[in-house]
Design a protein around this motif. Structure first.
Motif, PDB file in Angstrom:
ATOM      1  N   PHE A 379       0.919  -1.307  -0.032  1.00  0.00           N
ATOM      2  CA  PHE A 379      -0.002  -0.093  -0.012  1.00  0.00           C
ATOM      3  C   PHE A 379       1.046   1.219  -0.126  1.00  0.00           C
ATOM      4  CE2 PHE A 379      -2.078  -3.544   1.845  1.00  0.00           C
ATOM      5  CZ  PHE A 379      -3.516  -3.174   1.375  1.00  0.00           C
ATOM      6  N   GLY A 380       0.422   2.432  -0.877  1.00  0.00           N
ATOM      7  CA  GLY A 380       1.216   3.640  -0.692  1.00  0.00           C
ATOM      8  C   GLY A 380      -0.048   4.424  -0.101  1.00  0.00           C
ATOM      9  N   LEU A 381       0.068   5.227   0.767  1.00  0.00           N
ATOM     10  CA  LEU A 381      -0.935   6.341   1.264  1.00  0.00           C
ATOM     11  C   LEU A 381      -0.419   7.389   1.458  1.00  0.00           C
ATOM     12  CD1 LEU A 381      -3.380   7.099   2.864  1.00  0.00           C
ATOM     13  CD2 LEU A 381      -2.228   6.175   5.249  1.00  0.00           C
ATOM     14  N   TYR A 382      -1.085   8.508   0.790  1.00  0.00           N
ATOM     15  CA  TYR A 382      -0.718  10.088   0.662  1.00  0.00           C
ATOM     16  C   TYR A 382      -2.013  10.762   1.266  1.00  0.00           C
ATOM     17  CZ  TYR A 382       0.833  14.544  -0.766  1.00  0.00           C
ATOM     18  OH  TYR A 382       1.347  15.735  -0.665  1.00  0.00           O
ATOM     19  N   LEU A 403       3.446   3.379  -2.981  1.00  0.00           N
ATOM     20  CA  LEU A 403       3.154   1.878  -3.406  1.00  0.00           C
ATOM     21  C   LEU A 403       4.639   1.513  -4.064  1.00  0.00           C
ATOM     22  CD1 LEU A 403       1.672  -0.914  -3.744  1.00  0.00           C
ATOM     23  CD2 LEU A 403       0.876   0.187  -5.893  1.00  0.00           C
ATOM     24  N   LEU A 404       5.383   2.268  -4.848  1.00  0.00           N
ATOM     25  CA  LEU A 404       6.648   1.506  -5.234  1.00  0.00           C
ATOM     26  C   LEU A 404       7.378   1.318  -4.316  1.00  0.00           C
ATOM     27  CD1 LEU A 404       6.888   3.570  -8.818  1.00  0.00           C
ATOM     28  CD2 LEU A 404       6.088   1.056  -8.490  1.00  0.00           C
ATOM     29  N   GLN A 405       7.611   2.247  -3.359  1.00  0.00           N
ATOM     30  CA  GLN A 405       8.460   2.291  -2.344  1.00  0.00           C
ATOM     31  C   GLN A 405       8.237   1.017  -1.312  1.00  0.00           C
ATOM     32  OE1 GLN A 405       9.422   6.087  -0.156  1.00  0.00           O
ATOM     33  NE2 GLN A 405       8.937   7.008  -2.008  1.00  0.00           N
ATOM     34  N   SER A 406       6.986   0.718  -1.091  1.00  0.00           N
ATOM     35  CA  SER A 406       6.693  -0.400  -0.483  1.00  0.00           C
ATOM     36  C   SER A 406       7.209  -1.841  -1.034  1.00  0.00           C
ATOM     37  CB  SER A 406       4.988  -0.617  -0.439  1.00  0.00           C
ATOM     38  OG  SER A 406       4.335   0.536   0.718  1.00  0.00           O
ATOM     39  N   LYS A 407       6.716  -1.756  -2.335  1.00  0.00           N
ATOM     40  CA  LYS A 407       7.356  -3.052  -3.139  1.00  0.00           C
ATOM     41  C   LYS A 407       8.956  -2.989  -2.882  1.00  0.00           C
ATOM     42  CE  LYS A 407       3.681  -4.223  -5.406  1.00  0.00           C
ATOM     43  NZ  LYS A 407       2.993  -5.491  -5.057  1.00  0.00           N
ATOM     44  N   LYS A 413       3.733  -4.145   2.963  1.00  0.00           N
ATOM     45  CA  LYS A 413       4.056  -2.999   3.688  1.00  0.00           C
ATOM     46  C   LYS A 413       3.195  -1.867   3.496  1.00  0.00           C
ATOM     47  CE  LYS A 413       8.641  -3.978   4.184  1.00  0.00           C
ATOM     48  NZ  LYS A 413       8.735  -4.832   5.289  1.00  0.00           N
ATOM     49  N   VAL A 414       3.001  -0.710   4.196  1.00  0.00           N
ATOM     50  CA  VAL A 414       2.209   0.531   4.203  1.00  0.00           C
ATOM     51  C   VAL A 414       3.186   1.364   4.174  1.00  0.00           C
ATOM     52  CG1 VAL A 414       0.334   1.972   4.892  1.00  0.00           C
ATOM     53  CG2 VAL A 414       0.111  -0.708   5.197  1.00  0.00           C
ATOM     54  N   THR A 415       3.308   2.208   3.211  1.00  0.00           N
ATOM     55  CA  THR A 415       4.171   3.424   3.156  1.00  0.00           C
ATOM     56  C   THR A 415       3.356   4.843   3.198  1.00  0.00           C
ATOM     57  OG1 THR A 415       5.923   2.264   1.898  1.00  0.00           O
ATOM     58  CG2 THR A 415       6.061   4.722   1.943  1.00  0.00           C
ATOM     59  N   VAL A 424       9.247  10.948   4.204  1.00  0.00           N
ATOM     60  CA  VAL A 424       8.544  10.070   4.067  1.00  0.00           C
ATOM     61  C   VAL A 424       8.666   8.892   5.151  1.00  0.00           C
ATOM     62  CG1 VAL A 424       7.490   8.366   2.357  1.00  0.00           C
ATOM     63  CG2 VAL A 424       8.403  10.407   1.453  1.00  0.00           C
ATOM     64  N   PRO A 425       7.643   8.576   6.072  1.00  0.00           N
ATOM     65  CA  PRO A 425       7.966   7.548   6.908  1.00  0.00           C
ATOM     66  C   PRO A 425       7.517   6.258   6.361  1.00  0.00           C
ATOM     67  CG  PRO A 425       5.783   8.593   7.444  1.00  0.00           C
ATOM     68  CD  PRO A 425       6.572   9.537   6.381  1.00  0.00           C
ATOM     69  N   VAL A 426       8.023   5.133   6.561  1.00  0.00           N
ATOM     70  CA  VAL A 426       7.639   4.019   6.116  1.00  0.00           C
ATOM     71  C   VAL A 426       7.647   2.919   7.303  1.00  0.00           C
ATOM     72  CG1 VAL A 426       8.664   2.156   4.727  1.00  0.00           C
ATOM     73  CG2 VAL A 426       9.454   4.458   4.043  1.00  0.00           C
TER      74      VAL A 426
END
Length: 429
Positions: A379-382, A403-407, A413-415, A424-426
């Motif tokens: 997941f990518g949440l903005y 979302l790409l950072q979670s990958k 994961k949720v970023t 950006v907190p991960v």
């Protein structure tokens, strides 16, 4: 009016014989048992008024179909005219009216192939039905004349009786053509085509018309016809508008619904984003997809892959409130718009969804066996206030990048990023 579709020659021949049997029986009843005792001027005035308004009402009639047979129905004024003018006058009226309708449909090119022959059924059936109504009225009036509201009770009885006879004739036609097989089907046909409100409207309208005809109050007869026409036209217009709206809504729903998951598609997401751009509210936009989805397709098949996508969509949807949205924005990619929540509440909800996906499974059929497939998702949440600095479209792009950072961080994961955060907190979960 009955219109016979294509069928075998023998049933069609029987149907035509049935039509002409009714037609010639109606002639025999009209000229053998009937007697035109009305003043000719009175008869022709009544005939013209009834013909004029019945012709106008014809385009407001409702068409229905039973198998290959079509028929139309609506309020009929033949009962009052038949009682007033008798069987001969009624036969003349039905003949003129039905051929007027036939030539009107021919000129407008809306006539069916067998319209001409079906006209004989319409003349014969209606002349017979309301001739029976005439004779029943002559007998029944003596009985009900001394009963309070006896005239109206009699009109109601006659309306129900003539309606039953009408549907008996129709059922016989359907039986000859093989569309009705037994009595139970004929009874169901009658029940589905009638209601008590329509019968009551027919009874009281014909009763009032008969009283006005008897008094020769032509202006009131015309006024009543005009009132009925305006009410019927208004009802017909509203019904058509509702029907058109339902059809538009249905097509719109089809255009905006993903065929596989039955949730809104990318087109609807774009529409909602455009609307939310005007709202100025604070929301969380989430882009999610299924981890290693290609491996599922390669290990099983695309049918299993479709079942997994459906499961993923249903899982996402099950966690959302009525004000939230979920869309299928790509193959195995879904976008959620989460509203009326703080940043902490939004993060907790997305994490809850992630955990729910991870701990659930979907049963699939593969090579004649049942398999339970488990998946994970990223997941990518903005989180942002719409159009303070960022539009919905840009918010979606930012969420997709998250979302790409979670990958990249290992999937499942949720970023998260708040638009006011510099970093950006991960969440490594």
């Amino acid at each position: 009016m009955v219109e016979f579709g294509k069928g075998e020659f023998l049933p069609m021949l029987k149907a035509r014989l049935y039509d002409f049997t009714l037609f010639f029986t109606a002639i025999a009843v009209a000229f053998g048992l009937g007697d035109l005792t009305l003043d000719k001027n009175v008869f022709f005035i009544a005939l013209f008024i009834y013909w004029l308004f019945s012709t106008l009402y014809n385009h407001l009639r409702i068409t229905a179909q039973n198998g290959t047979l079509k028929f139309d129905y609506g309020i009929s004024y033949s009962l009052s005219f038949g009682i007033f003018a008798g069987p001969i006058g009624l036969f003349i009226f039905e003949t003129i009216l039905r051929f007027t309708v036939y030539f009107s449909r021919k000129s407008s090119k809306t006539a069916d192939e067998d319209e001409f022959w079906d006209t004989f059924y319409n003349i014969g059936a209606h002349a017979l039905i309301y001739s029976i109504g005439y004779f029943l009225f002559q007998w029944g009036y003596q009985v009900f004349d001394k009963v309070p509201f006896g005239f109206w009770i009699l009109m109601c009885i006659l309306t129900v009786t003539t309606t039953l006879i009408s549907y008996t004739f129709l059922s016989m036609a359907f039986y000859i053509m093989g569309e009705i097989k037994n009595v139970q089907q004929a009874v169901r046909f009658f029940r589905e085509s009638n209601n008590w409100l329509d019968l009551g409207k027919t009874a009281f309208t014909n009763g009032l018309l008969l009283l006005l005809l008897t008094e020769q109050k032509w202006e009131m007869v015309v006024g009543l016809f005009i009132l009925n026409y305006l009410v019927s036209r208004s009802f017909h217009s509203k019904s058509q508008s509702i029907k058109n709206k339902i059809e538009r809504d249905k097509f719109e729903q089809m255009a905006y619904t993903d065929f596989l998951t039955r949730i809104p598609n990318r087109a609807y997401m774009d529409k909602k984003m455009s609307e939310l751009n005007q709202a100025g509210e604070t929301i969380g936009i989430v882009v999610a997809d299924i981890d290693k989805f290609k491996l599922i397709n390669d290990s099983y098949n695309h049918a299993v892959g479709d079942r997994v996508i459906q499961h993923f969509a249903n899982t996402l949807k099950s966690y959302l409130s009525e004000v939230d949205y979920v869309f299928r924005s790509g193959g195995e990619e879904f976008t959620m718009i989460l509203r009326n929540k703080s940043l902490r509440q939004t993060i907790d909800l997305v994490e809850k969804i992630r955990h729910g996906v991870e701990t659930s499974s979907v049963e699939v059929d593969y090579q004649s066996e049942k398999h339970n497939v488990t998946i994970t998702s990223s997941f990518g949440l903005y989180y942002f206030k719409v159009n303070e600095h960022t539009s919905m479209e840009k918010g979606y792009i930012y969420a997709d990048q998250l979302l790409l950072q979670s990958k990249e961080l290992g999937k499942n994961k949720v970023t998260v990023k708040d638009e006011h955060s510099r970093k950006v907190p991960v969440n490594a979960m």
